[in-house]
Write an enzyme that holds these catalytic residues in place. Sequence first.
Site: not given
Ligand SMILES: Cc1cc2nc3c(=O)[nH]c(=O)nc-3n(C[C@H](O)[C@H](O)[C@H](O)COP(=O)(O)O)c2cc1C
Length: 459
Positions: A88, A116, A139, A165, A174, A261, A283, A285, A288, A316-318, A339
């Site tokens: 993150t 990250s 990346y 990722t 966004r 990822k 995932s 992401h 996002r 990953d997610g939710g 995250g």
């Molecule tokens: C503020 C923020 C920054 C993030 N930055 C990255 C990142 O730099 N690299 C990446 O692979 N995922 C990034 N993510 C995605 C997270 O790794 C993860 O996939 C996601 O937050 C999972 O969903 P959740 O927030 O519902 O747990 C980011 C997510 C958030 C909320």
Amino acid sequence: MASERVPRWKRRAYNIATVRDESRRALPRPVFDFVDGGAGDEHTLRRNVSAFDDVDLYPRPIGGTRERDLSTTLLGRRLSMPLIVPPTGLAGLLWPDGEAASARAATRAGSIYCLSHGSVCSLEELAETGIEPLWFQTYIYKDRGLTHEMAARAAAAGYEALIVTVDTQLLGNRERDIRNGFVIPPTMSAREVANMATKLRWLFRMRGTIPKITFGNYRRTDGGEDLTALAQRMVGLPDPGIQWRDIADLRAIWKGQLLLKGILHPADAIEAVANGVDGMFVSNHGGRQLDGVAGAVDALPAVAEAVAGRAALILDGGIRRGAHIVKALALGADCCSIGRPQFWGLSAAGEAGVAHVFDIFRRELDLTMGLCGLPDIASIGSDVLARDSTSTDTARLTAATEAVAAAAVAVAESGSAANNGDGAGAEERVEPVPEVGGPAGPEPTRYGDWERKGRAIDF
Ligand SMILES: Cc1cc2nc3c(=O)[nH]c(=O)nc-3n(C[C@H](O)[C@H](O)[C@H](O)COP(=O)(O)O)c2cc1C
């Protein structure tokens, strides 16, 4: 002796939703929205969470134990529970030294923190804190030299896992950030700037830090770029033309654990295994990137069936409840990741906030397992989801199984990754494509091969 006073934020934050309320209270709106928001209409962001409501638990409370063992093993590391922190970016914008604060909380909770690429501190600076294990996300860049340089830096600094990722080669739409002017270069209105000033605690805490915020892994040694110029350069670095041979190339030079990822499709999961990947984050992401994508847990059963235990799967997610962890494991994940919940905790109270988030999940996971009669993580199998065969969930998963069969055939016909051009050295890593319902194979099941979870299928 007087009992220790529980801080007000902690009393109010009794579950993940209320930790989020604390985060909203603490952060300026553009920063909160950066963390909280998703792409487009945020359908996928919502679906990541709501998909768990379509999966029901069927407890069997008789035969449980007085104490539950929540510990598990992920890629050779013992975890106190199946929950880790995914990459993150910009943690240091939420709290001074945010990356180190989160990483300390996670590792003290017996978990793993993944740094990250877009962290404020550099990967070397985090390594200097002595935290372990060290995981780093990067990346595939247009400049493959940069990809390999990041991997070499991570190896030199003692990182044990590299996460690539694959779903952010182009930045998602966004819209909250656009509305708030939280874009590159920033276009914040006077109102938004004024709103920043209303969050006095955040402002006070960050007063010495804000001018120093940077992207530590990309910063030039001469310091010749301001944050905006640096961010502008970074956005154009990842390559939207990424190929499987890039993963094979990285596999050839990276000796540690390699994870992808952003895997959702079973055919990609099969390719990932064929390219020697040790694990993957199932995932989108956190909703996002591409809106309209299936919820992460929707995609999980088909991926789990395709992988069939040959790589570690992180859902990953939710994840917002302990029960979500049980559901994800029952659908084939080995572990889950959080995250936003981690970021909400970090912005509410720094390291203590992230520790509190882990405590909430631990308490809820233990309660769910206790009420389901599940003594340990290995006992979480598909039978805890046993349900009526006419349910929509079953129909959805049946369709997913058919998708796996089609994907396996497609990959087999295309000759798999080893034959995709110049994949020199990939030959010995290629694993056979799993036989899904082939003549010599077992009868296809709706939920795939759950044997590895130690439970029979009882649908
Ligand atoms: C503020 C923020 C920054 C993030 N930055 C990255 C990142 O730099 N690299 C990446 O692979 N995922 C990034 N993510 C995605 C997270 O790794 C993860 O996939 C996601 O937050 C999972 O969903 P959740 O927030 O519902 O747990 C980011 C997510 C958030 C909320």
